[in-house]
Structure formats: structure tokens, C-alpha cells
Design an enzyme around this catalytic site. Structure first.
Site, PDB file in Angstrom:
ATOM      1  N   ASP A   1       2.980  -4.248 -10.128  1.00 43.75           N
ATOM      2  CA  ASP A   1       2.987  -5.580 -10.685  1.00 43.75           C
ATOM      3  C   ASP A   1       3.707  -5.816 -12.124  1.00 43.75           C
ATOM      4  O   ASP A   1       4.460  -6.765 -12.565  1.00 43.75           O
ATOM      5  CB  ASP A   1       1.537  -6.014 -10.663  1.00 43.75           C
ATOM      6  CG  ASP A   1       1.073  -6.085  -9.304  1.00 43.75           C
ATOM      7  OD1 ASP A   1       1.645  -6.041  -8.263  1.00 43.75           O
ATOM      8  OD2 ASP A   1      -0.158  -6.267  -9.395  1.00 43.75           O
TER       9      ASP A   1
ATOM     10  N   TYR B   1      -9.905  -1.979   0.174  1.00 45.04           N
ATOM     11  CA  TYR B   1      -8.748  -1.389  -0.729  1.00 45.04           C
ATOM     12  C   TYR B   1      -9.187   0.141  -0.809  1.00 45.04           C
ATOM     13  O   TYR B   1      -8.188   0.985  -0.598  1.00 45.04           O
ATOM     14  CB  TYR B   1      -8.392  -2.228  -2.106  1.00 45.04           C
ATOM     15  CG  TYR B   1      -7.378  -1.492  -2.922  1.00 45.04           C
ATOM     16  CD1 TYR B   1      -6.066  -2.096  -2.797  1.00 45.04           C
ATOM     17  CD2 TYR B   1      -7.518  -0.678  -3.971  1.00 45.04           C
ATOM     18  CE1 TYR B   1      -5.086  -2.001  -3.536  1.00 45.04           C
ATOM     19  CE2 TYR B   1      -6.349  -0.274  -4.698  1.00 45.04           C
ATOM     20  CZ  TYR B   1      -5.051  -0.758  -4.399  1.00 45.04           C
ATOM     21  OH  TYR B   1      -4.010  -0.384  -5.219  1.00 45.04           O
TER      22      TYR B   1
ATOM     23  N   SER C   1      -2.724 -11.226 -13.339  1.00 45.27           N
ATOM     24  CA  SER C   1      -3.505 -10.280 -14.156  1.00 45.27           C
ATOM     25  C   SER C   1      -2.061  -9.735 -14.752  1.00 45.27           C
ATOM     26  O   SER C   1      -2.172  -9.360 -16.180  1.00 45.27           O
ATOM     27  CB  SER C   1      -3.989  -9.128 -13.552  1.00 45.27           C
ATOM     28  OG  SER C   1      -3.551  -8.508 -12.359  1.00 45.27           O
TER      29      SER C   1
ATOM     30  N   SER D   1      -7.667 -18.990 -24.482  1.00 45.07           N
ATOM     31  CA  SER D   1      -7.009 -19.193 -23.025  1.00 45.07           C
ATOM     32  C   SER D   1      -7.398 -20.565 -22.972  1.00 45.07           C
ATOM     33  O   SER D   1      -8.702 -20.792 -22.622  1.00 45.07           O
ATOM     34  CB  SER D   1      -7.305 -18.245 -22.143  1.00 45.07           C
ATOM     35  OG  SER D   1      -6.750 -18.697 -20.767  1.00 45.07           O
TER      36      SER D   1
ATOM     37  N   LEU E   1      -0.767 -13.271  -6.617  1.00 44.57           N
ATOM     38  CA  LEU E   1       0.636 -13.153  -7.174  1.00 44.57           C
ATOM     39  C   LEU E   1       0.736 -12.707  -8.643  1.00 44.57           C
ATOM     40  O   LEU E   1       1.489 -12.937  -9.367  1.00 44.57           O
ATOM     41  CB  LEU E   1       1.005 -15.036  -7.588  1.00 44.57           C
ATOM     42  CG  LEU E   1       1.173 -15.589  -6.228  1.00 44.57           C
ATOM     43  CD1 LEU E   1       1.298 -16.959  -6.271  1.00 44.57           C
ATOM     44  CD2 LEU E   1       2.206 -14.823  -5.021  1.00 44.57           C
ATOM     45  N   SER E   2      -0.486 -12.021  -8.932  1.00 40.39           N
ATOM     46  CA  SER E   2      -0.548 -11.103 -10.133  1.00 40.39           C
ATOM     47  C   SER E   2      -0.554 -11.798 -11.314  1.00 40.39           C
ATOM     48  O   SER E   2       0.127 -11.644 -12.332  1.00 40.39           O
ATOM     49  CB  SER E   2       0.309  -9.914 -10.356  1.00 40.39           C
ATOM     50  OG  SER E   2      -0.260  -8.929 -10.849  1.00 40.39           O
TER      51      SER E   2
ATOM     52  N   HIS F   1       0.865  -1.092   0.141  1.00 41.13           N
ATOM     53  CA  HIS F   1      -0.025  -0.048  -0.003  1.00 41.13           C
ATOM     54  C   HIS F   1       0.905   1.245  -0.043  1.00 41.13           C
ATOM     55  O   HIS F   1       0.526   2.457   0.554  1.00 41.13           O
ATOM     56  CB  HIS F   1      -1.105   0.050   1.219  1.00 41.13           C
ATOM     57  CG  HIS F   1      -1.815  -0.886   0.956  1.00 41.13           C
ATOM     58  ND1 HIS F   1      -3.114  -0.681   0.448  1.00 41.13           N
ATOM     59  CD2 HIS F   1      -2.125  -2.234   1.262  1.00 41.13           C
ATOM     60  CE1 HIS F   1      -4.240  -1.841   0.512  1.00 41.13           C
ATOM     61  NE2 HIS F   1      -3.321  -2.667   0.805  1.00 41.13           N
TER      62      HIS F   1
ATOM     63  N   GLU G   1      -5.333  -2.316 -17.074  1.00 40.22           N
ATOM     64  CA  GLU G   1      -5.928  -2.720 -15.949  1.00 40.22           C
ATOM     65  C   GLU G   1      -6.874  -1.609 -15.276  1.00 40.22           C
ATOM     66  O   GLU G   1      -7.904  -2.010 -14.954  1.00 40.22           O
ATOM     67  CB  GLU G   1      -4.944  -3.170 -14.999  1.00 40.22           C
ATOM     68  CG  GLU G   1      -5.571  -4.038 -13.745  1.00 40.22           C
ATOM     69  CD  GLU G   1      -4.696  -5.129 -13.115  1.00 40.22           C
ATOM     70  OE1 GLU G   1      -3.684  -5.653 -13.736  1.00 40.22           O
ATOM     71  OE2 GLU G   1      -4.955  -5.733 -11.956  1.00 40.22           O
TER      72      GLU G   1
HETATM   73  P1  ADP Z   1      -4.508 -11.972  -9.468  1.00 39.76           P
HETATM   74  O1  ADP Z   1      -3.662 -10.855 -10.437  1.00 39.76           O
HETATM   75  O2  ADP Z   1      -4.076 -11.645  -7.929  1.00 39.76           O
HETATM   76  O3  ADP Z   1      -4.089 -13.337  -9.773  1.00 39.76           O
HETATM   77  P2  ADP Z   1      -6.788 -10.497 -10.659  1.00 39.76           P
HETATM   78  O4  ADP Z   1      -8.192 -10.713 -10.106  1.00 39.76           O
HETATM   79  O5  ADP Z   1      -5.967  -9.247 -10.622  1.00 39.76           O
HETATM   80  O6  ADP Z   1      -6.137 -11.464  -9.541  1.00 39.76           O
HETATM   81  O7  ADP Z   1      -6.665 -11.260 -11.807  1.00 39.76           O
HETATM   82  C1  ADP Z   1      -7.639 -12.430 -12.189  1.00 39.76           C
HETATM   83  C2  ADP Z   1      -8.099 -12.123 -13.356  1.00 39.76           C
HETATM   84  O8  ADP Z   1      -7.142 -12.229 -14.586  1.00 39.76           O
HETATM   85  C3  ADP Z   1      -8.795 -13.608 -13.858  1.00 39.76           C
HETATM   86  O9  ADP Z   1     -10.068 -13.471 -12.881  1.00 39.76           O
HETATM   87  C4  ADP Z   1      -8.885 -13.478 -15.338  1.00 39.76           C
HETATM   88  O10 ADP Z   1     -10.055 -12.701 -15.792  1.00 39.76           O
HETATM   89  C5  ADP Z   1      -7.785 -12.739 -15.773  1.00 39.76           C
HETATM   90  N1  ADP Z   1      -6.609 -13.786 -16.195  1.00 39.76           N
HETATM   91  C6  ADP Z   1      -5.670 -14.006 -15.598  1.00 39.76           C
HETATM   92  N2  ADP Z   1      -4.763 -14.983 -16.029  1.00 39.76           N
HETATM   93  C7  ADP Z   1      -5.553 -15.420 -17.154  1.00 39.76           C
HETATM   94  C8  ADP Z   1      -5.446 -16.543 -18.231  1.00 39.76           C
HETATM   95  N3  ADP Z   1      -4.396 -17.301 -18.112  1.00 39.76           N
HETATM   96  N4  ADP Z   1      -6.397 -16.616 -19.055  1.00 39.76           N
HETATM   97  C9  ADP Z   1      -7.418 -15.808 -19.011  1.00 39.76           C
HETATM   98  N5  ADP Z   1      -7.725 -14.942 -18.212  1.00 39.76           N
HETATM   99  C10 ADP Z   1      -6.606 -14.758 -17.283  1.00 39.76           C
HETATM  100 MG    MG Z   2      -4.101  -8.757 -10.300  1.00 43.74          MG
END
Ligand code: ADP
Ligand code: MG
Length: 385
Positions: A175, A227, A131, A68, A128-129, A35, A163
Site C-alpha cells: 500500500d 487474514y 491508512s 484531522s 482503498l488504504s 495475498h 502500521e
Molecule cells: P483502510 O486502509 O482500508 O481504509 P484501515 O483500517 O487500514 O482501513 O485504516 C483506517 C484507519 O486509519 C481509520 O480507522 C483511522 O484510524 C485511520 N485514518 C485513515 N484516514 C484518516 C484520516 N483522514 N484522519 C484520521 N485517521 C485516519
Molecule cells: Mg489499511
């Protein structure tokens, strides 16, 4: 590497031809600095050995199609139609990146479409990102394929813009910076005000240390509201103190801040100010004394998040306390809070004991079984094939 092979194979299965290349980008663990990013402060994450791979094939038209292993159906859109409003669901991440490249100056009117197939070993939603991993793998793939020539700090901004504006999550630049700038056995020390990034050797393996991740599998209902509320407290604190951001406040200003702020706002502010100092102390101690000496800063960071910032949950506290009681050098919750993962820096020989004891402690309290694994500081985004 398996994600890459799987992405190449998955591409061939879905699209009936061979891809022309594959790229990958890692998830990240934040070693310390929580943060602090949106307060213009310091963070110190590293890229991990769980990656998201994307296989890419070219097309003759101007359609982007993305599939995916995580999603049942491919999604497609014409390049002329890319806009935040036109995108939703999981495809907002990869297609949002294509849109954001255009926003940051790429001429998308003269490129051809692509097919993309994505495979990931980054646990989704575990803090663990995953995203950033999907954003950065796609950003690097499109940048190289389209010959855009963006540097990595700009690609990090592309991922963040996707994002923030397309997915709609108000996250900082940490990230994406870790995923793009990380190197093997090193962390990325990032100044979130200047965006200066320095790669700092961690030396865990050389000193016989492992970084254990304990994914509590807790997804708290307050995650997004909490958050936003913490961000608002930080902004209110800065306003009341007449500064642009909490980065401008230092340890010896805290007494003055205590007199001016209500108790809750003061504790939020104190977390940020002391956490910035702990990041600086961690980097300095690492350089002077090696990773075996950074434990006290990790422990203090957890206490600050638990008591001052109030973003921990019982499962995170239990994971941290059990790791510490079984010989961890230091431990803390990591990520935005209200669930997600804890990390513990542990002598290699003690990893099985810490793992066993954390599992036992969770079972005894009737908590859901956590996923426990080690994360190796690894190379950032790259072309693999
Ligand atoms: P974190 O980043 O902590 O894992 P987030 O909520 O920020 O969690 O991001 C997760 C989201 O990103 C998933 O719900 C999906 O929408 C997208 N995502 C991540 N990896 C993939 C993947 N391999 N294929 C499709 N979507 C993905
Ligand atoms: Mg994320």
C-alpha cells in the site's frame, strides 16, 4: 485541489495561523496480486485520485500536535515521548510515522515540533488504504520539513513500520509503495522479495476504459482473524514443502504439492502460486496487447480467491458477476477479503449500465446499497503548497 485547500483552511481554523506547506498522498487499488505480498511474491497496485492531504506549521518547542477532519480532538505528544506504547487510536498512524522515521535513522533529537492538520477524500475502511494515504502524506511532509532526505522506498518502510509496530496491523509494503511511487495512468509492479518496483503504463483512458470500484460496505467480522489464518496456512504450506516462502513454488510444482499437503492447505497454496503467475501475465499482456486484453486474469483471480483462498463474500461475488454479465472486460474482488471492494474494468460507455445493474442486483437481494465510483490511476505522494 480540494483536500489540500481544506487542509490549509482547517489548519488555520484549528491552530489560528497559516500553515507553511501542504503535502498529499493517494489511496490505492490493487489491480491484481492478492495475498502474495507476505509470500514474497508480486503485486500490481495503482495510486488513485482520492487523496489525504496534510497541512504543516512549525513550532518553537518539541511538541507534535495533530488534528484531522475525521477526528473530534487534536492529539499532542512531546517528541521525547514518542513510542509505540504511548500511541493509540487514529493518531497512531501520523504519530507512529514520526516515531518510525526515528527508528529508520532520522535524528529526531535536534528537530522542532510541528502542528499537522489532515483532510482526506479516501473512503475509510473500504479497502482503498486510507491508512497508507495518511502515513505517506505525513511521512513525506515530515521528511521534507525536517530535511531528512529519505528516498521513497525508505518512506514506504517508515509507513509500514508505523502500521506494523504502532497500529499493530501485520500488513505488507504494497500500500505504501503504491501511494509513494504511483504515477498518473500507471501501475506499480512490485516484487515483494527484492522490493524492486517498476512503474508500468496502464493506458486505461487512452483505450476508453474505466476502472469501476464497487465498495460493498461489508465489514466482515472475520477480517482480521481470517487474514491471520490465511497467513498461517501459507506458512504451514511452505514449511511442509521445505521452502522459505511460496514465492519459491511454481506452477509445475503444484502436482507434487497436492500429494504432500492436506486439501485445504493445498488450495491456499495454489491460490498464491497461480496469483503470482497472473500478476506476471497481466504485466506482460498489458505491455504486448494493452489493457483491453487483461480481463481474463482479473476474472481468474476472483475465482481463485472465491474457491481456493475462500476470502470472498456473497456481496463481492454478486458485484463481480453482475459487472461481468453487463460487459465488464474483467472483474475481481480486491484487498484482503471478507468484505471491502470489488473492481471492474469497463468500457467508458458501459459504466452507467454496470453501475445501474449492480445497484439493482444489490437492491433485489436486500443487500446494503454499495458505493460505486471510478478510480483514475494518479500521481503518488507530492508537495502541493
Ligand atoms: P483502510 O486502509 O482500508 O481504509 P484501515 O483500517 O487500514 O482501513 O485504516 C483506517 C484507519 O486509519 C481509520 O480507522 C483511522 O484510524 C485511520 N485514518 C485513515 N484516514 C484518516 C484520516 N483522514 N484522519 C484520521 N485517521 C485516519
Ligand atoms: Mg489499511
Amino acid at each position: 485541489m480540494s483536500e489540500v485547500d481544506d487542509a490549509m483552511r482547517g489548519f488555520a481554523d484549528w491552530f489560528g495561523r497559516r500553515p507553511i506547506g501542504a503535502w498529499s498522498a493517494p489511496g490505492r487499488v490493487n489491480l491484481i496480486g492478492e495475498h502474495t505480498d507476505y509470500n514474497d511474491g508480486f503485486v500490481f497496485p495503482f495510486a488513485i485520485d482520492h487523496r489525504t492531504a496534510v497541512a504543516l506549521g512549525d513550532r518553537d518547542d518539541r511538541v507534535i500536535r495533530v488534528a484531522s477532519s475525521f477526528a473530534p480532538e487534536p492529539v499532542e505528544i512531546h517528541l521525547d515521548e514518542l513510542s509505540p506504547d504511548a500511541l493509540d487510536g487514529w493518531s497512531a498512524y501520523p504519530l507512529g510515522v514520526a516515531w518510525a522515521l526515528g527508528e529508520l535513522g532520522a535524528d529526531l533529537e535536534h528537530v522542532r515540533g510541528v502542528d499537522l492538520y489532515i483532510v482526506s477524500t479516501v473512503p475509510i475502511g473500504a479497502g482503498l488504504s486510507s491508512s497508507a494515504a495518511i502515513e505517506c502524506s505525513v511521512a513525506l511532509a515530515l521528511d521534507e520539513h525536517w530535511g531528512l532526505g529519505f528516498d521513497r522506498p525508505t518512506l514506504a518502510k517508515v509507513g509500514q513500520l508505523a502500521e506494523n509496530r504502532v497500529v499493530g496491523a501485520p500488513t505488507g509494503i504494497m500500500d505504501q509503495s503504491a501511494s509513494l511511487l504511483g504515477e498518473a495512468d500507471a501501475g506499480v509492479f512490485l516484487d515483494c522479495r527484492s522490493l524492486d518496483a517498476e512503474v508500468i503504463p496502464l493506458g486505461f483512458a487512452a483505450d476508453g476504459l474505466s476502472l469501476v470500484v464497487i465498495d460493498t460496505k461489508v465489514e466482515h467480522a472475520h477480517a482480521s482473524g481470517g487474514y491471520a489464518a490465511r497467513r498461517a496456512s501459507c506458512e504451514a504450506g511452505a514449511r511442509a514443502l521445505g521452502i522459505d516462502s511460496l514465492r519459491d513454488l511454481h506452477l509445475d510444482d503444484l502436482e507434487r504439492a497436492a500429494a504432500l499437503l492436506d486439501d485445504e492447505t493445498f488450495r491456499r497454496v495454489r491460490h498464491v502460486v497461480t496469483e503470482d503467475q497472473r500478476v506476471l501475465d497481466t504485466v506482460r499482456t498489458l505491455r504486448e496487447h494493452g489493457p483491453g486484453a487483461i480481463g481474463p486474469f482479473l476474472d481468474a483471480s476472483h475465482v481463485s480467491m472465491r474457491d481456493d483462498f475462500e476470502i470472498s463474500v456473497p456481496e463481492l461475488d454478486l458485484a463481480v458477476a453482475t459487472a461481468q454479465a453487463n460487459g465488464a472486460i474483467g472483474a475481481r474482488m480486491t484487498g484482503g477479503g471478507f468484505g471491502g471492494s470489488a473492481i471492474a474494468l469497463v468500457i467508458d460507455a458501459l459504466v452507467p449500465i454496470v453501475t445501474r445493474e449492480v445497484l439493482a442486483a444489490f437492491a433485489e437481494r436486500g443487500h446494503r446499497e454499495p458505493a460505486i465510483f471510478t478510480a483514475r490511476p494518479s500521481q503518488g505522494a507530492r508537495r502541493d503548497a
